[in-house]
Design a protein around this motif. Structure first.
Motif, mmCIF file in Angstrom:
data_model
loop_
_atom_site.group_PDB
_atom_site.id
_atom_site.type_symbol
_atom_site.label_atom_id
_atom_site.label_comp_id
_atom_site.label_asym_id
_atom_site.label_seq_id
_atom_site.Cartn_x
_atom_site.Cartn_y
_atom_site.Cartn_z
ATOM 1 N N UNK A 1 0.921 -1.106 0.102
ATOM 2 C CA UNK A 1 -0.042 0.031 -0.049
ATOM 3 C C UNK A 1 0.971 1.137 -0.074
ATOM 4 N N UNK B 1 1.239 5.855 0.167
ATOM 5 C CA UNK B 1 0.412 7.054 0.410
ATOM 6 C C UNK B 1 1.722 8.219 0.083
ATOM 7 N N UNK C 1 -1.440 12.632 1.384
ATOM 8 C CA UNK C 1 -2.749 12.100 0.561
ATOM 9 C C UNK C 1 -3.079 10.886 1.377
ATOM 10 N N UNK C 2 -4.172 10.071 0.970
ATOM 11 C CA UNK C 2 -4.873 8.954 1.345
ATOM 12 C C UNK C 2 -3.801 7.768 1.089
ATOM 13 N N UNK C 3 -4.497 6.762 1.390
ATOM 14 C CA UNK C 3 -4.043 5.241 1.397
ATOM 15 C C UNK C 3 -4.477 4.812 -0.131
ATOM 16 N N UNK D 1 -3.883 1.163 -2.206
ATOM 17 C CA UNK D 1 -3.656 -0.265 -2.315
ATOM 18 C C UNK D 1 -2.861 -0.304 -3.661
ATOM 19 N N UNK E 1 -0.681 -7.232 -4.473
ATOM 20 C CA UNK E 1 -1.223 -8.354 -3.664
ATOM 21 C C UNK E 1 -0.662 -9.450 -4.274
ATOM 22 N N UNK F 1 4.198 0.888 2.052
ATOM 23 C CA UNK F 1 3.894 0.033 3.143
ATOM 24 C C UNK F 1 3.722 -1.573 2.797
ATOM 25 N N UNK G 1 -5.763 -6.018 6.207
ATOM 26 C CA UNK G 1 -4.497 -5.540 6.261
ATOM 27 C C UNK G 1 -4.497 -5.556 7.558
ATOM 28 N N UNK G 2 -3.900 -6.661 8.369
ATOM 29 C CA UNK G 2 -3.845 -6.908 9.997
ATOM 30 C C UNK G 2 -2.569 -6.121 10.514
ATOM 31 N N UNK H 1 1.209 -3.994 9.677
ATOM 32 C CA UNK H 1 1.877 -2.931 8.657
ATOM 33 C C UNK H 1 3.332 -2.738 9.093
ATOM 34 N N UNK H 2 4.208 -2.579 8.186
ATOM 35 C CA UNK H 2 5.502 -2.136 8.210
ATOM 36 C C UNK H 2 5.481 -0.584 8.592
ATOM 37 N N UNK H 3 6.602 -0.053 8.944
ATOM 38 C CA UNK H 3 6.652 1.395 9.165
ATOM 39 C C UNK H 3 7.011 2.285 8.118
#
Lengths: 107, 119
Positions: B37, B39, B43-45, B47, B50, B97, B106-107, B109-111
């Motif tokens: 994902x 950003x 702005x927003x997220x 995707x 996958x 991310x 998306x349980x 997430x990385x930093x």
């Protein structure tokens, strides 16, 4: 593609207030909806999945409801750490899509 | 403890390539699908990509904005997922991310790692 529309785009609220955020899908997604919280400079955190199931460790003041095309995220008794941006996301089909975000700001 | 760590971001010129790496710990990568994902600044997220587990063929899905340019892959033996980004455009500038993708959620997430595409 399924479009996700959140409202409002921002809300000003005080500690202790109840805040409700709405997410609408452009077509039915059953209960395949998740909510995430993101604080500035940080990765998003999962709050709720399957429209209404609270992720482990998330405070019970957060709740989610809805199915089909209309969903809500409610924060009861807003706390200082809840000021953040919230996103909904549909997992019903690809491409996965997010709402544009709702920023919860301090009044 | 579940942990995801992205690396490989940086400044790159338009048209060039970059490969991002996502190294996971605290769970067995081979048991989970993974998503990327991004950003853009302010702005927003969005995707991006996958990849399914090997048991489901390891097949992939992409956002229209990156299809044909980006390739997601995985090396379960190294607990690592990758995002190969080719023909980069200025509009690909974003924090990227990686995320554990379980039951369409998306349980974890990385930093994030910042990719800046600029001449």
């Amino acid at each position: 593609d399924i479009q996700m529309t959140q409202s409002p785009s921002s809300v000003s609220a005080s500690v202790g207030d109840r805040v409700t955020i709405t997410c609408r899908a452009s077509q039915g997604i059953s209960s395949s909806l998740a909510w995430y919280q993101q604080k500035p400079g940080k990765a998003p955190d999962l709050l709720i999945y399957a429209a209404s199931t609270l992720q482990s460790g998330v405070p019970s003041r957060f709740s989610g409801s809805g199915s089909g095309t209309g969903f809500t995220l409610t924060i009861d008794s807003l706390q200082p750490e809840d000021f953040a941006t919230y996103y909904c996301q549909q997992g019903n089909s690809f491409p996965r899509t997010f709402g544009q975000g709702t920023k919860v700001e301090i009044k | 403890e579940v942990r995801l760590v992205e690396s490989g971001g940086g400044l790159v010129q338009p048209g060039r390539s970059l490969r991002l790496t996502c190294t996971v710990s605290g769970f067995t990568l081979g048991d989970y699908a993974m998503s990327w994902v991004r950003q853009a600044p302010g702005k927003g997220l969005e995707w991006v990509a996958f990849i399914r587990v090997k048991a489901y063929g390891g097949t992939r899905e992409y956002a229209a904005s990156v299809k044909g340019r980006f390739t997601v892959s995985r090396d379960d033996s190294k607990n690592t997922a990758y995002l190969q980004m080719n023909s980069l455009k200025t509009e690909d500038t974003a924090v990227y991310y990686c995320s554990r993708d379980h039951n369409n959620v998306l349980t974890d997430w990385g930093q994030g790692t910042l990719v800046t595409v600029s001449s």
